[in-house]
Design an enzyme around this catalytic site. Structure first.
Site, PDB file in Angstrom:
ATOM      1  CE  LYS A 132      32.695   2.203  44.088  1.00 21.12           C
ATOM      2  NZ  LYS A 132      31.599   1.469  44.331  1.00 21.12           N
ATOM      3  CG  ASN A 175      32.123  -3.732  37.464  1.00 25.15           C
ATOM      4  OD1 ASN A 175      32.285  -3.755  36.257  1.00 25.15           O
ATOM      5  ND2 ASN A 175      32.970  -4.315  38.284  1.00 25.15           N
TER       6      ASN A 175
END
Lengths: 341, 263
Positions: free
Chosen positions: B98, B208
């Site tokens: 990522k 997250n």
């Protein structure tokens, strides 16, 4: 074994010292063994010394709050080594939603406006619009507190302090019980223990006075400034999933200094008199454990809550040894639980 | 089966979660199970400090039995991001990365120029790049040109919890790249945001903070799993079109009652 078992405590950090102190008070013969040259030179050496159970509820479980409240009495009354001036939680204007969240997650505070903050900490006048004041919290100087505890232990006739000594397993038999309080050094016996690195620094300036710890809401680390007297301030602490003990990184320094500067720009003129990193011992749930294996008891996993919870754990260890007590909140139900923990 | 395919890997779950800021690794593990996530993203820089000293934490992540998508969170230059990606490939034994190249301190928004450059370097080096980008169509074109097969536009700035700041732009991006897996990465605060993104036809959600910093991360993880599933089902079920006037579900020929009311 009789009524007063012989106790061997390994490790003279905050866990070992409080355990030794409680056994000494209970009249047991105690031998405290520390491989370093003196007491409190491991991870406890770098602790903040915040006794802030109500603040900790923001990210810790209720158990930590309970053990912390219980331990406050030890530090403020029994040992009388802490100052009870409360603690202040601040947020920069842009992080106000975080302060709201902090308030929602905690209790035992008063809300202060700018005037209230100025009344409590005159040097912070005009700098913050809102704060939470946790009235009953306390703080201490960890190094002074551990030295004082060690000095008091020295006065007990039933206590032997052995610094710079290795605890050989072959000598286990010299004692009825061995209490292993080695922190992260004890991971050889506790495979599920991990290290969480913390970095701190000490600043010295005569331009600012704070009467109590100030905690600044920070997106990544709980950053606090703890006044240590004589114009010294401990700034801590990062939390990094690493067991590397090396020197502080530039990034950590920037973050800690940035937080101090946000609390008061005068910190920019302070002298940096110490920077250091320690490795906190933690289990996967970041909660402390008392683990019994035959006549050996491990007290470990105190994470960032060493001073906060050590006295309550020490009391429990004494009750386990002398009265066969069981404390399910800090003891594994069965050894198998360890793997799934 | 309605499965998601990212670089040839088939996934049943459309919720990808981060591993930072949880109260403890134990809560992280339980939350990931509750989220039914099959992919977690791990920051090499943030969680490790120097060298391989974060081994213990990484071992905990590996024990979860989920696929790891390492990230270059906090990287500010192309070089930094490329080096971090190479370290991550070694540590986690995966070619997935990522890619974050942060360009601005206050909004943590991607430096899209550096992003395209780093993506090209990494793709040439055999990486399968998941670029954290904006909803800009031209940047998206260039990322695909650089070798990316997945795009991860932001919903809102990282950690802001604001949801979808620019639904129009996100819709346009979806319409422009109908065949490319699009994952909303960053800015999601509430389960309803995740459902809304899925209803726009996005393929997956990566988040997250919204889980990690919730009062009860495990319950919130489950809430997000349900929201992502609901949004996806809703999208696939071909939702009705909104209209300006009421459309009664029973006939009202001649509207006798409304005429009476007016009289």
């Amino acid at each position: 074994m009789g009524k007063t078992p012989r106790i061997r405590v390994i490790g003279a950090g905050v866990a070992g010292l409080t355990v030794a102190f409680e056994f000494a008070r209970a009249g047991c013969p105690v031998e405290l063994i520390e491989r370093r040259a003196g007491p409190g030179l491991g991870c406890s050496h770098f602790a903040g010394g915040m006794l802030a159970p109500w603040c900790e509820a923001e990210s810790a479980e209720q158990l930590i709050v309970d053990l912390g409240v219980e331990s406050l009495k030890f530090w403020t009354q029994t040992a009388a080594l802490a100052q009870r001036c409360g603690s202040l939680v601040l947020a920069p204007a842009r992080d106000q939603p975080e302060l709201t969240r902090f308030a929602r997650r905690t209790s035992g505070f008063e809300r202060l406006d700018a005037e209230g903050i100025a009344a409590l900490e005159p040097d912070l006048a005009g700098r913050f619009e809102q704060a939470l004041f946790f009235t009953d919290e306390a703080h201490l100087d960890p190094r002074a507190a551990m030295a004082a505890l060690a000095a008091r232990l020295q006065e007990f006739k039933n206590v032997a302090l052995r610094y710079g000594a290795e605890a050989k397993p072959s000598r286990d038999k010299d004692a009825d019980w061995t209490i292993d309080c080695r922190g992260f050094d004890g991971r050889d016996a506790l495979p599920d223990l991990r290290g969480v690195r913390g970095e701190m620094l000490v600043l010295a300036t005569s331009e600012i006075r704070l009467a109590r710890p100030v905690r600044l809401i920070h997106p990544r680390h709980p950053v606090y400034i703890v006044p240590r007297g004589d114009g010294r301030f401990m700034i801590g602490a990062t939390m990094i999933e690493s067991d590397a003990p090396g020197p502080v990184t530039a990034r950590a320094m920037l973050e800690l200094l940035g937080a101090a500067y946000a609390v008061h720009p005068a910190f920019a003129e302070a002298e940096i008199i110490e920077t250091a990193a320690g490795v906190r011992p933690a289990f996967a749930d970041n909660l402390p454990r008392i683990r019994c294996e035959d006549r050996r008891i491990y007290v470990n996993g105190l994470f960032r809550h060493g001073f906060l919870v050590a006295p309550a754990l020490a009391r429990r260890v004494v009750d386990i040894v002398l009265e066969g007590a069981h404390f399910p909140e800090v003891m594994d139900a069965d050894p198998g639980e360890r793997q799934s923990a | 089966m309605d499965e998601l395919s990212l670089y040839g890997v088939t996934l049943a779950s459309r919720l990808l979660v981060g591993t930072a800021q949880y109260p403890s690794p134990a809560i992280l593990a339980t939350a990931i199970k509750a989220a039914k996530a099959e992919v977690v993203t791990v920051s090499l820089r943030r969680e490790s400090g120097a060298g391989r000293a974060g081994e213990n934490f990484w071992a905990l992540i590996r024990e979860l039995g989920v696929r790891v998508l390492p990230n270059t969170a906090g990287c500010r230059t192309v070089k930094e991001a490329v080096t971090t990606a190479q370290m991550a490939r070694e540590v986690f034994d995966t070619s997935w990365i990522k890619l974050e190249v942060i360009g601005e301190e206050d909004t943590l928004q991607p430096d899209v120029f550096g992003l395209v450059e780093a993506a090209a370097i990494l793709a040439r080096d055999g990486f399968q790049v998941f670029p954290y980008t904006t909803e800009d169509l031209v940047v998206a074109e260039k990322l695909l040109g650089a070798g990316c097969e997945v795009l991860m536009p932001w919903g809102a700035p990282i950690g802001s919890g604001r949801g979808l700041n620019n639904p129009y732009g996100l819709k346009a991006l979806r319409a422009h790249f109908p065949g490319t897996p699009l994952v909303i990465d960053a800015g999601i605060g509430a389960p309803s945001h995740a459902a809304a993104a899925m209803e726009l036809g996005y393929d997956a959600i990566l988040l997250n903070t919204a889980i990690a910093k919730a009062g009860d991360p495990v319950a919130m993880a489950r809430a997000f799993a349900l929201a992502v599933e609901a949004g996806r089902l809703g999208f696939r079920a071909d939702p009705m079109q909104p209209r300006d006037m009421a459309a009664p579900s029973t006939p009202v020929i001649g509207r006798p009652f409304s005429d009476l009311a007016r009289a």
